[in-house]
Design an enzyme around this catalytic site. Structure first.
Site, mmCIF file in Angstrom:
data_model
loop_
_atom_site.group_PDB
_atom_site.id
_atom_site.type_symbol
_atom_site.label_atom_id
_atom_site.label_comp_id
_atom_site.label_asym_id
_atom_site.label_seq_id
_atom_site.Cartn_x
_atom_site.Cartn_y
_atom_site.Cartn_z
ATOM 1 N NE ARG A 9 -4.890 -28.731 -29.862
ATOM 2 C CZ ARG A 9 -3.641 -28.260 -29.896
ATOM 3 N NH1 ARG A 9 -3.340 -27.087 -29.364
ATOM 4 N NH2 ARG A 9 -2.691 -28.977 -30.455
ATOM 5 C CB SER A 23 -8.293 -34.288 -36.679
ATOM 6 O OG SER A 23 -8.481 -33.696 -35.440
ATOM 7 C CE LYS A 81 -2.156 -32.018 -34.422
ATOM 8 N NZ LYS A 81 -1.861 -32.734 -33.176
HETATM 9 C C1 LIG Z 1 -11.736 -28.410 -34.787
HETATM 10 C C2 LIG Z 1 -10.468 -29.166 -34.618
HETATM 11 N N1 LIG Z 1 -9.905 -29.752 -35.671
HETATM 12 C C3 LIG Z 1 -8.752 -30.422 -35.526
HETATM 13 C C4 LIG Z 1 -8.151 -30.545 -34.291
HETATM 14 C C5 LIG Z 1 -6.899 -31.343 -34.087
HETATM 15 O O1 LIG Z 1 -7.146 -32.489 -33.293
HETATM 16 P P1 LIG Z 1 -5.975 -33.571 -33.146
HETATM 17 O O2 LIG Z 1 -5.601 -33.964 -34.506
HETATM 18 O O3 LIG Z 1 -6.402 -34.608 -32.212
HETATM 19 O O4 LIG Z 1 -4.814 -32.725 -32.496
HETATM 20 P P2 LIG Z 1 -4.834 -32.053 -31.053
HETATM 21 O O5 LIG Z 1 -5.686 -30.866 -31.125
HETATM 22 O O6 LIG Z 1 -5.372 -33.043 -30.069
HETATM 23 O O7 LIG Z 1 -3.419 -31.707 -30.786
HETATM 24 C C6 LIG Z 1 -8.778 -29.915 -33.215
HETATM 25 N N2 LIG Z 1 -8.254 -29.964 -31.985
HETATM 26 N N3 LIG Z 1 -9.930 -29.243 -33.396
HETATM 27 C C1 LIG Z 2 -5.077 -28.143 -33.381
HETATM 28 C C2 LIG Z 2 -4.706 -28.073 -34.799
HETATM 29 N N1 LIG Z 2 -4.983 -29.094 -35.648
HETATM 30 C C3 LIG Z 2 -4.601 -28.867 -36.878
HETATM 31 S S1 LIG Z 2 -3.813 -27.392 -37.018
HETATM 32 C C4 LIG Z 2 -4.052 -27.058 -35.399
HETATM 33 C C5 LIG Z 2 -3.585 -25.808 -34.728
HETATM 34 C C6 LIG Z 2 -4.418 -24.613 -35.057
HETATM 35 O O1 LIG Z 2 -3.931 -23.507 -34.343
HETATM 36 P P1 LIG Z 2 -3.814 -22.074 -35.003
HETATM 37 O O2 LIG Z 2 -5.195 -21.589 -35.241
HETATM 38 O O3 LIG Z 2 -3.100 -21.262 -33.940
HETATM 39 O O4 LIG Z 2 -2.988 -22.209 -36.244
#
Ligand SMILES: Cc1ncc(COP(=O)(O)OP(=O)(O)O)c(N)n1
Ligand SMILES: Cc1ncsc1CCOP(=O)(O)O
Ligand SMILES: [Mg+2]
Length: 429
Positions: free
Chosen positions: A253, A322, A351
């Site tokens: 990511r 998601s 995020k």
């Molecule tokens: C395993 C996993 N779950 C949720 C997310 C979040 O994806 P998304 O809502 O598209 O947000 P971004 O990661 O793109 O900012 C994820 N990356 N992985």
């Molecule tokens: C990518 C994403 N989607 C929902 S929460 C999140 C961030 C998770 O990061 P962390 O494990 O540092 O809280």
């Protein structure tokens, strides 16, 4: 491996400086692939060993050297109080694996059913090490190897703690062999077995990629290059350390990175992931996933719709979506996703503006979902146990970013989280 008399003598001199009460020798005279690694003459200098482990080809040398024609200047096996374990795992065409244990007095046959696998590399060394560890813990010779078949019934009636002790080394090897039987590593006639039970079973599908196994979601590591940069490491170094620490799936990511750099990083991470049987997914960027032939992608509610992703990637690739609600979970299933990423479960700084749904929101999605679920958002070693303890069958693990990558040592943090998850799993089972 002690290939020469000179090396054995050096070892013996060093050992003489310590109060060693038992020595386990696995002479490694003939490799599993049949190469002779040490001549029979080195057997003459193994006088201090309390325990010999040998496979069948080596036994032939033992017979010649120790049992049949012991030269007069050497003592017999019995009078030296040496125990011998002759391992029958290499015997062809036998449905059972039969080992012979000899304590200088009695010969015992230790029989168990053969586990059919090419992944036997390292079993002999691990068995010898395990016997040494059990002896150090105070087991008798036979206990360290395995309880004799005729005593099995009595052992079954024993308390669990004692039972583990009496079936130590051979049972350990059998469990690890069974766990490792489908792992695909390398192209040789044999593969390594996995004594730590950490690698994934990754039998390849028809296209040579890894099919999706929901248990891959157990410890899901999601990278963030800003965090890794802050701690002075590359994406590749971070991914390698996470895998070594026990991560079972990786998502790249990388939000603020040039496409070219992303593609290069993805290619080198893919190499590492493939060699460990760990799937690699790409966040958001279907183009990058296609260009490097990653194992799949993860998309959110405002990214490319999952059914379009599926039509682009084909039926074999992994797609994660998601979801925060049961309705989104239902749609992801209709669209052909493989799993759901559900959260943020707890507040997170990783995020921005992300709605927190809590453990109740997670449970609602898990109960409604037809797909396996991984929890994400603010999860760390202190709260990961509480996540798994919602005890919803569809919940397969946790996905984490900062708790692994916004730390000094990715390896340590991943190991720590892995053991927390293992403990929580054994509690909720
Ligand atoms: C395993 C996993 N779950 C949720 C997310 C979040 O994806 P998304 O809502 O598209 O947000 P971004 O990661 O793109 O900012 C994820 N990356 N992985
Ligand atoms: C990518 C994403 N989607 C929902 S929460 C999140 C961030 C998770 O990061 P962390 O494990 O540092 O809280
Ligand atoms: Mg996204």
């Amino acid at each position: 491996m002690l290939p020469s008399v000179g090396i054995v003598k050096v070892l013996r001199q060093s050992l003489a400086e310590f109060p060693i009460r038992g020595l386990v020798v696995d002479p490694v005279m003939v490799s599993t692939s049949g190469d002779v690694l040490a001549g029979p003459s080195i057997l003459t200098v193994f006088r201090y060993a309390r325990f010999f482990c040998s496979n069948v080809p080596r036994q032939l040398m033992f017979n010649a050297q120790l049992f049949k024609n012991p030269p007069p200047e050497r003592m017999s096996v019995a009078s030296q109080n040496i125990n011998v374990l002759v391992k029958g795992g290499d015997l062809p065409d036998s449905s059972d694996a039969i080992d012979i244990f000899f304590d200088g007095d009695t010969i015992l046959e230790l029989r168990s059913s053969r586990i059919k696998t090419r992944n036997t590399h390292g079993t002999g060394c691990t068995l010898a090490s395990c016997i040494a560890a059990e002896l150090a813990k105070g087991s008798s010779m036979l206990q360290a190897v395995k309880v004799h078949a005729s005593k099995r019934l009595a052992a079954n009636a024993m308390p669990r703690s004692q039972k583990q002790n009496t079936e130590a080394a051979k049972c350990f090897i059998e469990s690890a062999l069974d766990f490792s039987r489908d792992i695909v590593i390398g192209n040789g006639p044999q593969g390594p077995f996995d004594p730590l039970l950490r690698l994934k079973r990754n039998a390849r599908n028809s296209s040579g990629t890894h099919g999706f196994d929901p248990s891959d979601l157990f410890l899901y590591a999601v990278t963030d290059s800003r965090m890794n940069k802050r701690w002075g490491r590359s994406i590749t170094e971070a991914v390698k350390a996470a895998i070594e620490g026990g991560a079972t799936i990786i998502q790249l990511r990388e939000k603020n990175i040039e496409t070219l750099n992303f593609l290069e990083a993805a290619k080198s991470c893919l190499e590492i992931c493939r060699s460990h049987g760990v799937p690699l997914l790409i966040n958001d960027r279907i183009d990058v996933a296609l260009a490097c032939d990653a194992d799949g992608v993860h998309v959110g509610q405002s990214d490319m719709p999952a059914h379009v992703v599926r039509s682009l990637l084909g039926p074999e690739k992994i797609i994660g979506v998601s979801c925060k609600t049961p309705e989104q979970a239902e749609q992801a299933w209709i669209d052909g996703a493989n799993y759901l990423g559900c959260g943020g479960v707890f507040p997170t700084n990783t995020k921005a503006n992300n709605l927190t749904i809590g453990l109740d929101g997670l449970k609602a999605v898990c109960l409604a979902s037809k797909l396996p679920v991984v929890a994400i958002g603010g999860i760390d070693a202190t709260n990961a146990g509480s996540v798994l303890e919602i005890n919803a069958p569809k919940l397969k693990g946790v996905a984490v970013v900062s708790t692994l990558f916004d730390r000094e040592c990715v390896l340590t943090e991943t190991r720590n989280l892995h053991s927390v998850l293992m403990e929580a799993t054994s509690r909720v089972r």
